[in-house]
Write an enzyme that holds these catalytic residues in place. Structure first.
Site, PDB file in Angstrom:
ATOM      1  N   ASP A  14       0.832  -1.192   0.000  1.00 19.64           N
ATOM      2  CA  ASP A  14       0.000   0.000   0.000  1.00 19.64           C
ATOM      3  C   ASP A  14       0.875   1.254   0.000  1.00 19.64           C
ATOM      4  O   ASP A  14       1.882   1.328   0.707  1.00 19.64           O
ATOM      5  CB  ASP A  14      -0.885  -0.020   1.255  1.00 19.64           C
ATOM      6  CG  ASP A  14      -1.874   1.112   1.295  1.00 19.64           C
ATOM      7  OD1 ASP A  14      -2.717   1.201   0.391  1.00 19.64           O
ATOM      8  OD2 ASP A  14      -1.805   1.923   2.251  1.00 19.64           O
ATOM      9  N   GLU A  55      14.679 -15.347   0.097  1.00 18.94           N
ATOM     10  CA  GLU A  55      15.085 -16.430   0.991  1.00 18.94           C
ATOM     11  C   GLU A  55      14.076 -17.582   0.961  1.00 18.94           C
ATOM     12  O   GLU A  55      14.379 -18.692   1.392  1.00 18.94           O
ATOM     13  CB  GLU A  55      15.184 -15.919   2.438  1.00 18.94           C
ATOM     14  CG  GLU A  55      16.267 -14.875   2.674  1.00 18.94           C
ATOM     15  CD  GLU A  55      16.164 -14.301   4.083  1.00 18.94           C
ATOM     16  OE1 GLU A  55      15.346 -14.829   4.891  1.00 18.94           O
ATOM     17  OE2 GLU A  55      16.879 -13.321   4.376  1.00 18.94           O
TER      18      GLU A  55
END
Length: 558
Positions: A223, A272
């Site tokens: 956002d 990751e």
């Protein structure tokens, strides 16, 4: 942010492994409070979303983006977050979120959650302590607290205005009762902006990312992705139209170059995790070229194309924004990300029912039959373009904005602020209809937090399912065709074809899309086999076809 929340046991992303799935994905936005209500309280919730996941699978989308469901006082429909690691009780619990993610994965749907990093709620623990501890509290450095101007500090620190109208600053009362510092809020006063120059803010959000990634989410919609970093010194703006989200002006509080360092750090966290998790940016920028900066290879994956959303149903304008988008995204090897509606803008069935600008600015119903015809055609055009596309809940039903909500039921904070945005976002947030009958047309066993028009009974999922020519069946057919046609979806270019005035025609391999934005039917070549059309196409013979006004058709040339 909560120090006691514990996520359920980590779950893996067990949807079908598809390399670069996001490059041509169709992603469905769920606005949880308006999607499905499981407990008859009039408010949608996570269990309601979970119960409707098979519908989304059958619709043919690849992923679901959930607007915020975090713990929040709901001053701005959940975009004022008090705790980023908790589910608000109105939506359920962390266990409900976990169950939703697991069920979605079983149905081969990915889950993208909203992240709100520009600001928190004023009920966030950091902010409450910053105010309570008084001047000199180190927690104030995590927000933008400033002394006011004037003899007694009675004036805001600068001239910035809130997107929701009025000053972007609010003065606090200190613990001893005296007037104190001012704090920055680009949106509602209940949404103080974080200071991203403070390392604790970055540390905490990287931890929040890992919390939800460990829960199994497949990505984040960011956002106000363009707003995190403010220009040094917070300089006055002067005579600019400050409250416009989308414009050509360069703003000291939007689209600062420093945001890109943040997203490069976030990308390292995301990478990751297995399963090709993604970021999509809500980034309102002056140009498409500036938007492309957010999707460079080491930053975010997608960025909404708001320039496209803001383009009227006009062939010349549409071709221009399509070309500029593809040209801007190609150098950074990112997909274009197309969108026509969301929870912050007028639904395109209403925008296109009015003359340019009117549907957005005045919330006029307009010619609803015309708007629906254009909306259907615009959707087919969007889904034919190279890249990814986003669908806002209810647009597959052809829902218009509800333009006649009474003042008493409105909840959009921009409405109450008055001078900023027009404050009528409630019109695109009315709960969607699932059945012809019932107190809320199948939204839930009770009522709905915003009233639904009676005519929505015949726009419901029940009414449209299996109905020849319905908008729902058009979406299902188009999404199925998009999935199986090898020349649809990912890519970075189109081959424009010669077409009559007011008509867009392009080829992608053996696929051809023709969209008539004009007011009259036109004669076009019959390019082959018709895959899907938004209106009543007439194939004259093997060489010619008659394409009605405001209609799009897909062909395959064999």
């Amino acid at each position: 942010m909560s120090q006691h929340s514990t996520a359920p046991a980590p779950t893996s992303t067990n949807v079908t492994a598809t390399p670069d799935w996001w490059r041509d994905a169709v992603i469905y936005q769920v606005y949880p409070r308006s999607f499905a209500d499981s407990n008859a309280d009039g408010m949608g919730d996570l269990e309601g979303v979970r119960s409707r996941l098979p519908y989304l699978r059958d619709l043919g989308v690849d992923a679901v983006w959930l607007s915020p469901f975090y713990a929040s006082p709901q001053a701005d429909a959940g975009y004022d977050v008090a705790d980023y690691r908790e589910v608000d009780p109105m939506f359920g619990s962390l266990l409900d979120a976990d169950a939703l993610i697991r069920d979605a994965h079983e149905l081969n749907l990915r889950i993208i959650v909203d992240l709100v990093p520009n600001h928190s709620s004023d009920q966030h623990e950091w902010f409450k302590r910053a105010v309570a501890e008084g001047p000199g509290s180190p927690l104030r450095d995590r927000y933008h607290f400033r002394p006011g101007k004037g003899a007694t500090g009675e004036l805001p620190p600068n001239d910035w205005e809130s997107v929701f109208g009025g000053p972007a600053w609010t003065r606090i009362t200190e613990p001893d009762g005296t007037p104190g510092d001012w704090y920055l809020h680009l949106f509602a006063p209940e949404q103080p902006d974080f200071n991203w120059e403070h390392p604790a803010v970055g540390d905490e959000f990287r931890s929040v990312l890992r919390f939800w990634l460990d829960m199994g989410v497949d990505g984040f919609r960011i956002d106000v992705a363009h707003g995190l970093v403010k220009a040094e010194g917070l300089p006055d703006l002067g005579t600019h139209d400050q409250v416009k989200l989308l414009g050509n002006d360069v703003m000291p509080f939007f689209d600062q170059d420093g945001v890109h360092e943040i997203y490069r750090e976030w990308r390292l966290v995301l990478d990751e995790y297995a399963g090709e998790r993604i970021f999509v940016a809500e980034a309102w920028t002056p140009t498409i070229e500036r938007t492309a900066n957010y999707v460079r290879p080491d930053e975010l994956h997608q960025a909404f194309n708001f320039q496209y959303l803001a383009t009227y149903w006009d062939a010349t304008e549409l071709r221009s924004v399509i070309d500029r988008t593809l040209d801007a995204m190609r150098p950074v090897a990112a997909p274009a990300t197309w969108v026509l509606s969301n929870h912050d803008v007028t639904r395109h069935a209403t925008r296109f029912a009015n003359e340019p600008g009117l549907g957005t600015q005045l919330r006029l119903a307009g010619d609803r039959a015309l708007g629906l015809r254009r909306a259907r055609a615009a959707t087919l055009l969007m889904l034919a373009l190279p890249g990814s596309a986003y669908v806002y809940q209810g647009e597959e039903l052809g829902l218009p904005d509800v333009v006649d909500l009474s003042d008493e039921v409105r909840q959009d904070p921009a409405y109450f602020r008055g001078a900023g945005q027009d404050g009528f976002r409630d019109g695109c947030r009315v709960p969607i209809p699932w059945t012809r009958e019932g107190s809320s047309y199948g939204f839930g066993a009770g009522g709905s937090w915003l009233p639904q028009p009676a005519e929505w009974a015949e726009l419901s999922v029940e009414a449209q399912t299996g109905a020849s020519g319905s908008t729902l069946e058009l979406y299902r057919t188009a999404l199925t065709a998009r999935r199986v046609q090898p020349d649809l979806g990912a890519g970075d270019s189109v081959e424009w074809l010669t077409a009559p005035e007011g008509v867009l025609a392009f080829r992608r391999g053996r696929f051809v899309c023709v969209a008539n934005t004009g007011g009259e039917a036109v004669t076009i070549p019959a390019y082959g086999e018709v895959l899907v059309a938004s209106g009543e196409l007439t194939v004259v013979d093997a060489e010619e076809a008659k394409l009605p006004a405001d209609t799009t058709v897909w062909w395959t040339t064999g």
